[in-house]
Design a protein around this motif. Sequence first.
Motif, PDB file in Angstrom:
ATOM      1  N   ALA A 140       0.855  -1.196   0.000  1.00  0.00           N
ATOM      2  CA  ALA A 140       0.000   0.000   0.000  1.00  0.00           C
ATOM      3  C   ALA A 140       0.889   1.243   0.000  1.00  0.00           C
ATOM      4  O   ALA A 140       0.880   2.030   0.950  1.00  0.00           O
ATOM      5  CB  ALA A 140      -0.931   0.001   1.208  1.00  0.00           C
ATOM      6  N   PRO A 141       1.679   1.440  -1.041  1.00  0.00           N
ATOM      7  CA  PRO A 141       2.669   2.519  -1.062  1.00  0.00           C
ATOM      8  C   PRO A 141       2.079   3.918  -0.919  1.00  0.00           C
ATOM      9  O   PRO A 141       2.789   4.842  -0.500  1.00  0.00           O
ATOM     10  CB  PRO A 141       3.368   2.341  -2.417  1.00  0.00           C
ATOM     11  CG  PRO A 141       2.396   1.566  -3.255  1.00  0.00           C
ATOM     12  CD  PRO A 141       1.676   0.666  -2.300  1.00  0.00           C
ATOM     13  N   ASP A 142       0.803   4.096  -1.254  1.00  0.00           N
ATOM     14  CA  ASP A 142       0.189   5.423  -1.138  1.00  0.00           C
ATOM     15  C   ASP A 142       0.061   5.867   0.321  1.00  0.00           C
ATOM     16  O   ASP A 142      -0.208   7.044   0.585  1.00  0.00           O
ATOM     17  CB  ASP A 142      -1.194   5.433  -1.794  1.00  0.00           C
ATOM     18  CG  ASP A 142      -1.107   5.345  -3.312  1.00  0.00           C
ATOM     19  OD1 ASP A 142      -0.016   5.571  -3.864  1.00  0.00           O
ATOM     20  OD2 ASP A 142      -2.138   5.036  -3.939  1.00  0.00           O
ATOM     21  N   GLN A 143       0.255   4.947   1.265  1.00  0.00           N
ATOM     22  CA  GLN A 143       0.169   5.298   2.683  1.00  0.00           C
ATOM     23  C   GLN A 143       1.478   5.864   3.221  1.00  0.00           C
ATOM     24  O   GLN A 143       1.558   6.256   4.387  1.00  0.00           O
ATOM     25  CB  GLN A 143      -0.219   4.066   3.518  1.00  0.00           C
ATOM     26  CG  GLN A 143      -1.561   3.437   3.155  1.00  0.00           C
ATOM     27  CD  GLN A 143      -2.719   4.398   3.334  1.00  0.00           C
ATOM     28  OE1 GLN A 143      -3.408   4.751   2.377  1.00  0.00           O
ATOM     29  NE2 GLN A 143      -2.925   4.849   4.552  1.00  0.00           N
ATOM     30  N   ILE A 144       2.497   5.929   2.379  1.00  0.00           N
ATOM     31  CA  ILE A 144       3.818   6.402   2.805  1.00  0.00           C
ATOM     32  C   ILE A 144       4.135   7.726   2.114  1.00  0.00           C
ATOM     33  O   ILE A 144       4.043   7.826   0.885  1.00  0.00           O
ATOM     34  CB  ILE A 144       4.921   5.376   2.458  1.00  0.00           C
ATOM     35  CG1 ILE A 144       4.527   3.977   2.931  1.00  0.00           C
ATOM     36  CG2 ILE A 144       6.257   5.805   3.073  1.00  0.00           C
ATOM     37  CD1 ILE A 144       4.323   3.844   4.415  1.00  0.00           C
ATOM     38  N   MET A 145       4.490   8.752   2.895  1.00  0.00           N
ATOM     39  CA  MET A 145       4.903  10.031   2.323  1.00  0.00           C
ATOM     40  C   MET A 145       6.317   9.891   1.762  1.00  0.00           C
ATOM     41  O   MET A 145       7.237   9.488   2.477  1.00  0.00           O
ATOM     42  CB  MET A 145       4.869  11.136   3.382  1.00  0.00           C
ATOM     43  CG  MET A 145       3.468  11.537   3.805  1.00  0.00           C
ATOM     44  SD  MET A 145       3.422  12.876   5.034  1.00  0.00           S
ATOM     45  CE  MET A 145       4.060  14.247   4.065  1.00  0.00           C
ATOM     46  N   THR A 146       6.483  10.210   0.496  1.00  0.00           N
ATOM     47  CA  THR A 146       7.784  10.037  -0.152  1.00  0.00           C
ATOM     48  C   THR A 146       8.464  11.367  -0.497  1.00  0.00           C
ATOM     49  O   THR A 146       9.649  11.380  -0.824  1.00  0.00           O
ATOM     50  CB  THR A 146       7.633   9.205  -1.437  1.00  0.00           C
ATOM     51  OG1 THR A 146       6.670   9.838  -2.299  1.00  0.00           O
ATOM     52  CG2 THR A 146       7.158   7.796  -1.106  1.00  0.00           C
ATOM     53  N   ASP A 147       7.720  12.480  -0.428  1.00  0.00           N
ATOM     54  CA  ASP A 147       8.345  13.783  -0.696  1.00  0.00           C
ATOM     55  C   ASP A 147       9.225  14.176   0.492  1.00  0.00           C
ATOM     56  O   ASP A 147       8.942  13.811   1.642  1.00  0.00           O
ATOM     57  CB  ASP A 147       7.275  14.855  -0.902  1.00  0.00           C
ATOM     58  CG  ASP A 147       6.478  14.636  -2.175  1.00  0.00           C
ATOM     59  OD1 ASP A 147       7.027  14.011  -3.108  1.00  0.00           O
ATOM     60  OD2 ASP A 147       5.306  15.054  -2.237  1.00  0.00           O
ATOM     61  N   PRO A 148      10.302  14.930   0.254  1.00  0.00           N
ATOM     62  CA  PRO A 148      11.149  15.378   1.366  1.00  0.00           C
ATOM     63  C   PRO A 148      10.364  16.218   2.366  1.00  0.00           C
ATOM     64  O   PRO A 148       9.542  17.060   1.989  1.00  0.00           O
ATOM     65  CB  PRO A 148      12.224  16.225   0.665  1.00  0.00           C
ATOM     66  CG  PRO A 148      12.241  15.742  -0.743  1.00  0.00           C
ATOM     67  CD  PRO A 148      10.821  15.356  -1.058  1.00  0.00           C
ATOM     68  N   VAL A 149      10.587  15.950   3.642  1.00  0.00           N
ATOM     69  CA  VAL A 149       9.917  16.664   4.722  1.00  0.00           C
ATOM     70  C   VAL A 149      10.981  17.279   5.624  1.00  0.00           C
ATOM     71  O   VAL A 149      11.982  16.629   5.947  1.00  0.00           O
ATOM     72  CB  VAL A 149       9.021  15.717   5.545  1.00  0.00           C
ATOM     73  CG1 VAL A 149       8.422  16.445   6.739  1.00  0.00           C
ATOM     74  CG2 VAL A 149       7.918  15.147   4.660  1.00  0.00           C
ATOM     75  N   TYR A 150      10.757  18.536   6.031  1.00  0.00           N
ATOM     76  CA  TYR A 150      11.720  19.260   6.862  1.00  0.00           C
ATOM     77  C   TYR A 150      11.037  19.714   8.145  1.00  0.00           C
ATOM     78  O   TYR A 150      10.086  20.498   8.103  1.00  0.00           O
ATOM     79  CB  TYR A 150      12.283  20.463   6.099  1.00  0.00           C
ATOM     80  CG  TYR A 150      13.049  20.071   4.854  1.00  0.00           C
ATOM     81  CD1 TYR A 150      14.418  19.874   4.889  1.00  0.00           C
ATOM     82  CD2 TYR A 150      12.374  19.863   3.644  1.00  0.00           C
ATOM     83  CE1 TYR A 150      15.114  19.496   3.749  1.00  0.00           C
ATOM     84  CE2 TYR A 150      13.054  19.470   2.508  1.00  0.00           C
ATOM     85  CZ  TYR A 150      14.432  19.297   2.568  1.00  0.00           C
ATOM     86  OH  TYR A 150      15.113  18.907   1.452  1.00  0.00           O
ATOM     87  N   PHE A 151      11.518  19.185   9.270  1.00  0.00           N
ATOM     88  CA  PHE A 151      11.015  19.611  10.568  1.00  0.00           C
ATOM     89  C   PHE A 151      11.957  20.698  11.083  1.00  0.00           C
ATOM     90  O   PHE A 151      13.110  20.434  11.414  1.00  0.00           O
ATOM     91  CB  PHE A 151      10.962  18.434  11.544  1.00  0.00           C
ATOM     92  CG  PHE A 151      10.597  18.837  12.946  1.00  0.00           C
ATOM     93  CD1 PHE A 151       9.522  19.684  13.196  1.00  0.00           C
ATOM     94  CD2 PHE A 151      11.341  18.376  14.025  1.00  0.00           C
ATOM     95  CE1 PHE A 151       9.193  20.061  14.489  1.00  0.00           C
ATOM     96  CE2 PHE A 151      11.013  18.746  15.320  1.00  0.00           C
ATOM     97  CZ  PHE A 151       9.942  19.589  15.554  1.00  0.00           C
ATOM     98  N   ASN A 152      11.449  21.926  11.095  1.00  0.00           N
ATOM     99  CA  ASN A 152      12.279  23.084  11.422  1.00  0.00           C
ATOM    100  C   ASN A 152      11.636  23.875  12.561  1.00  0.00           C
ATOM    101  O   ASN A 152      10.933  24.863  12.322  1.00  0.00           O
ATOM    102  CB  ASN A 152      12.462  23.960  10.183  1.00  0.00           C
ATOM    103  CG  ASN A 152      13.379  25.147  10.449  1.00  0.00           C
ATOM    104  OD1 ASN A 152      14.101  25.169  11.451  1.00  0.00           O
ATOM    105  ND2 ASN A 152      13.342  26.139   9.565  1.00  0.00           N
ATOM    106  N   PRO A 153      11.864  23.464  13.816  1.00  0.00           N
ATOM    107  CA  PRO A 153      11.247  24.179  14.942  1.00  0.00           C
ATOM    108  C   PRO A 153      11.763  25.600  15.124  1.00  0.00           C
ATOM    109  O   PRO A 153      11.148  26.388  15.838  1.00  0.00           O
ATOM    110  CB  PRO A 153      11.605  23.297  16.144  1.00  0.00           C
ATOM    111  CG  PRO A 153      12.804  22.528  15.716  1.00  0.00           C
ATOM    112  CD  PRO A 153      12.657  22.310  14.256  1.00  0.00           C
ATOM    113  N   ASP A 154      12.879  25.919  14.467  1.00  0.00           N
ATOM    114  CA  ASP A 154      13.443  27.278  14.572  1.00  0.00           C
ATOM    115  C   ASP A 154      12.984  28.195  13.449  1.00  0.00           C
ATOM    116  O   ASP A 154      13.484  29.315  13.312  1.00  0.00           O
ATOM    117  CB  ASP A 154      14.981  27.202  14.563  1.00  0.00           C
ATOM    118  CG  ASP A 154      15.528  26.422  15.750  1.00  0.00           C
ATOM    119  OD1 ASP A 154      15.030  26.652  16.871  1.00  0.00           O
ATOM    120  OD2 ASP A 154      16.426  25.587  15.557  1.00  0.00           O
ATOM    121  N   ALA A 155      12.042  27.731  12.650  1.00  0.00           N
ATOM    122  CA  ALA A 155      11.602  28.519  11.500  1.00  0.00           C
ATOM    123  C   ALA A 155      11.021  29.863  11.942  1.00  0.00           C
ATOM    124  O   ALA A 155      10.298  29.952  12.926  1.00  0.00           O
ATOM    125  CB  ALA A 155      10.559  27.738  10.704  1.00  0.00           C
TER     126      ALA A 155
END
Length: 344
Positions: free
Chosen positions: A177-192
């Motif tokens: 079920a590959p559609d259940q996995i996010m494949t685009d790059p994700v950036y967690f930036n708490p200092d944004a």
Amino acid sequence: MNLTEEAKTGLQAYSTNMAKSYGVTVVDKQFSVTAPMELKLRAALLESVAFLKLITMHPVLQIQGQVIKVGNTAIATGRKKDGRFASGQGMTGHDYSLAATDSCAEVTWDMLASWANSGNTNQFMMLMSQNATMRFALDMLRIGFNGVSVSVDSDPEANPLGEDVNKGWLQIVKEKAPDQIMTDPVYFNPDAIGPLKEGEYKTLDALINEMKNTLIHPSLRDHPGLSVLVGSDLTAAAETKMMNAADKPTEQVALAQLSSGYGGLRAYTPPFFPGKRIQLCFPKHLHIYTQKGTSHRKAENVEDRKQHEDKYWRYEGYGVEEFEGFAAIDEANMHIGAAPAPSA
């Protein structure tokens, strides 16, 4: 170092007690685990690692078959014009496949001597038993979260997290079920500061809410069993940001509530869960299967390696109950920090 007399005495008592428990004469020859003892062994594994109590461990008859549905998250109430309403609860249709699995918990002679000198015989036997069951249990989670393949010969040096021992839960969903996995790059930036770039998130709550609202089936989004597993690298980054701003009253409240959950979901960081992975799921829908009648044990002192070896062989595998209630960001696509500036 030779095995001390105290350690020899402890090992003899441990072997005698183990043989009595399993109903066999000796334990240094491989023996089959009877059905009642399989239940006791499973209970001991569950007690040794808390997170195992949240998932589903099932004995199955076949090496290959359909994933067992342990519950139904669909609506159970309605009406039918010409009869009684029933929403139905059948098999999911997802397949599982088991593989021969061999565990070995070693204790060196040096460690045996230390344990033998640290207490009485009962304490020694308890340490021996806990060492074996905890290592077996932790490996089940280690492989469940990190496994990607089933190799003929596993290589623990190249794959220290059991990547080649079996296919774990994320790998199963990736393949089926590959559609259940996010494949685009994700950036967690708490200092944004200021506007966020594409794929950038300032809080884990925002990221997890988006995953829930885009990847989890609408009928399951508000189910109380839906939880989030969050890697320790991500929680550490979130907590550091909060701690640096904890002089403000609102940030102090947020910090106190941080460990209770994210995005309105109960949160866990299980053992061996990858540090930069986020996974939404129903823990009970993560399954580990063992084929009935295949469990074998053996416990022996191996002089050539100067260690005691506690062994557990069985057919084992993993399954996911409902793909629609599973969503994840693979750690390969997760980054901690600012997103790169868009190219001109």
